[in-house]
Design a protein around this motif. Structure first.
Motif, PDB file in Angstrom:
ATOM      1  N   SER A 105       0.810  -1.012  -0.242  1.00 31.78           N
ATOM      2  CA  SER A 105      -0.270  -0.092   0.397  1.00 31.78           C
ATOM      3  C   SER A 105       1.149   1.057   0.196  1.00 31.78           C
ATOM      4  N   ALA A 106       2.000   1.463   0.648  1.00 28.14           N
ATOM      5  CA  ALA A 106       3.091   2.480   0.894  1.00 28.14           C
ATOM      6  C   ALA A 106       4.567   2.054   1.729  1.00 28.14           C
ATOM      7  N   ALA A 107       5.564   2.463   1.327  1.00 25.38           N
ATOM      8  CA  ALA A 107       6.284   2.037   1.073  1.00 25.38           C
ATOM      9  C   ALA A 107       7.143   2.664   0.219  1.00 25.38           C
ATOM     10  N   ASN A 108       8.530   3.338   0.822  1.00 23.18           N
ATOM     11  CA  ASN A 108       9.447   3.429   0.096  1.00 23.18           C
ATOM     12  C   ASN A 108      10.163   3.068  -0.913  1.00 23.18           C
ATOM     13  N   SER A 109      10.527   1.314  -0.581  1.00 20.82           N
ATOM     14  CA  SER A 109      11.186   0.343  -1.273  1.00 20.82           C
ATOM     15  C   SER A 109      10.616  -1.246  -0.824  1.00 20.82           C
ATOM     16  N   GLU A 110      10.786  -1.936  -1.831  1.00 24.28           N
ATOM     17  CA  GLU A 110      10.238  -3.461  -1.139  1.00 24.28           C
ATOM     18  C   GLU A 110      12.097  -3.812  -0.447  1.00 24.28           C
ATOM     19  N   GLU A 111      12.506  -2.810  -0.197  1.00 21.04           N
ATOM     20  CA  GLU A 111      13.298  -3.528   1.111  1.00 21.04           C
ATOM     21  C   GLU A 111      13.210  -3.092   2.049  1.00 21.04           C
ATOM     22  N   GLU A 112      12.477  -1.512   2.750  1.00 22.96           N
ATOM     23  CA  GLU A 112      11.371  -1.138   3.615  1.00 22.96           C
ATOM     24  C   GLU A 112      10.321  -2.171   4.060  1.00 22.96           C
ATOM     25  N   LEU A 113       9.633  -1.852   2.840  1.00 19.80           N
ATOM     26  CA  LEU A 113       8.350  -2.668   3.628  1.00 19.80           C
ATOM     27  C   LEU A 113       8.349  -4.337   3.338  1.00 19.80           C
ATOM     28  N   LEU A 114       9.491  -5.029   3.234  1.00 20.29           N
ATOM     29  CA  LEU A 114       9.118  -6.424   3.238  1.00 20.29           C
ATOM     30  C   LEU A 114      10.298  -6.351   4.889  1.00 20.29           C
ATOM     31  N   ALA A 115      10.556  -5.449   4.715  1.00 17.71           N
ATOM     32  CA  ALA A 115      11.428  -5.262   6.454  1.00 17.71           C
ATOM     33  C   ALA A 115      10.663  -5.291   7.767  1.00 17.71           C
ATOM     34  N   GLU A 116       9.839  -4.749   7.367  1.00 13.39           N
ATOM     35  CA  GLU A 116       8.419  -4.529   8.573  1.00 13.39           C
ATOM     36  C   GLU A 116       7.980  -5.376   8.361  1.00 13.39           C
ATOM     37  N   VAL A 117       7.162  -6.683   7.196  1.00 10.79           N
ATOM     38  CA  VAL A 117       6.699  -7.646   7.869  1.00 10.79           C
ATOM     39  C   VAL A 117       7.012  -8.277   9.279  1.00 10.79           C
ATOM     40  N   PRO A 118       8.315  -9.023   9.756  1.00 14.10           N
ATOM     41  CA  PRO A 118       7.005  -9.365  10.790  1.00 14.10           C
ATOM     42  C   PRO A 118       6.666  -9.397  12.457  1.00 14.10           C
ATOM     43  N   ALA A 119       7.193  -6.878  11.868  1.00 16.18           N
ATOM     44  CA  ALA A 119       5.885  -6.435  12.868  1.00 16.18           C
ATOM     45  C   ALA A 119       5.029  -6.501  12.336  1.00 16.18           C
ATOM     46  N   ALA A 120       4.813  -6.358  11.791  1.00 14.14           N
ATOM     47  CA  ALA A 120       2.712  -6.330  10.844  1.00 14.14           C
ATOM     48  C   ALA A 120       2.495  -7.527  11.400  1.00 14.14           C
ATOM     49  N   LEU A 121       2.923  -8.905  11.055  1.00 19.65           N
ATOM     50  CA  LEU A 121       2.320  -9.875  10.876  1.00 19.65           C
ATOM     51  C   LEU A 121       2.091 -10.038  12.413  1.00 19.65           C
ATOM     52  N   ASP A 122       3.103  -9.601  13.985  1.00 24.19           N
ATOM     53  CA  ASP A 122       2.862  -9.667  15.612  1.00 24.19           C
ATOM     54  C   ASP A 122       1.659  -8.932  15.636  1.00 24.19           C
ATOM     55  N   THR A 123       1.393  -7.541  14.822  1.00 25.33           N
ATOM     56  CA  THR A 123       0.740  -6.199  15.705  1.00 25.33           C
ATOM     57  C   THR A 123      -0.948  -5.945  14.837  1.00 25.33           C
ATOM     58  N   ALA A 124      -0.994  -7.196  13.784  1.00 23.93           N
ATOM     59  CA  ALA A 124      -2.049  -6.951  12.730  1.00 23.93           C
ATOM     60  C   ALA A 124      -3.591  -7.660  13.709  1.00 23.93           C
TER      61      ALA A 124
END
Length: 171
Positions: A86-105
């Motif tokens: 949806s929004a991220a400056n780069s694929e690397e940034e987006l993918l780095a945030e996935v574990p935290a996103a899964l934990d807090t969803a």
């Protein structure tokens, strides 16, 4: 078509503006997309899905519709999760945030999806028979039933990601 997801570590699928759909390979010929003589096309049915995900009958199976917004989408097998950019400056940034996103969803309600095997993710406007010739992603799912849940998460100040997670049931 404009590309929002820059090429990187993953293959991303985008639509022309409508929902993406994951259709089991065995029933691809039964998905007519927007090419139908019917007043209510398969594409129209996909557009009517409320929420982040929904199921539509296709042949003797069902397709998983990715509702809400037509975000670039990929699949992370290690997390059994479709990731929607949806929004991220780069694929690397987006993918780095996935574990935290899964934990807090804050997950929405689950739907149960039975698949006979691998599925193709593609723009729901395309007929299933021609999907392999279009932008698509093949996801090698084992046959069986899956609980599917979805959420949108803001794991970073400039990062928004949609998550559609699959959990195999009773295997």
């Amino acid at each position: 078509m404009a590309r929002y997801a820059e090429p990187g570590a993953l293959e991303w699928v985008e639509s022309g503006g409508g929902p993406l759909i994951a259709v089991p390979e065995t029933v691809l010929p039964f998905w007519a997309g927007a090419d139908s003589e019917e007043l209510d096309t398969d594409y129209d049915r996909a557009c009517e899905v409320d929420g982040y995900v929904g199921l539509l009958p296709v042949g003797d199976s069902a397709a998983l519709v990715f509702g809400d917004e037509p975000a670039a989408t990929s699949f992370l097998p290690d997390h059994a999760t479709f990731v929607r950019w949806s929004a991220a400056n780069s694929e690397e940034e987006l993918l780095a945030e996935v574990p935290a996103a899964l934990d807090t969803a804050a997950w929405g309600s689950e739907v149960h999806w039975r698949v006979p095997g691998p599925v193709l993710l593609f723009d729901s406007a395309w007929p299933g028979g021609s999907a392999a010739g279009q932008e698509h992603l093949r996801i090698d799912l084992a046959p069986g039933s899956y609980a599917v849940r979805a959420a949108y998460v803001q794991p970073g100040p400039e990062t928004w990601v949609g998550l559609v997670q699959l959990r195999r049931l009773g295997h």
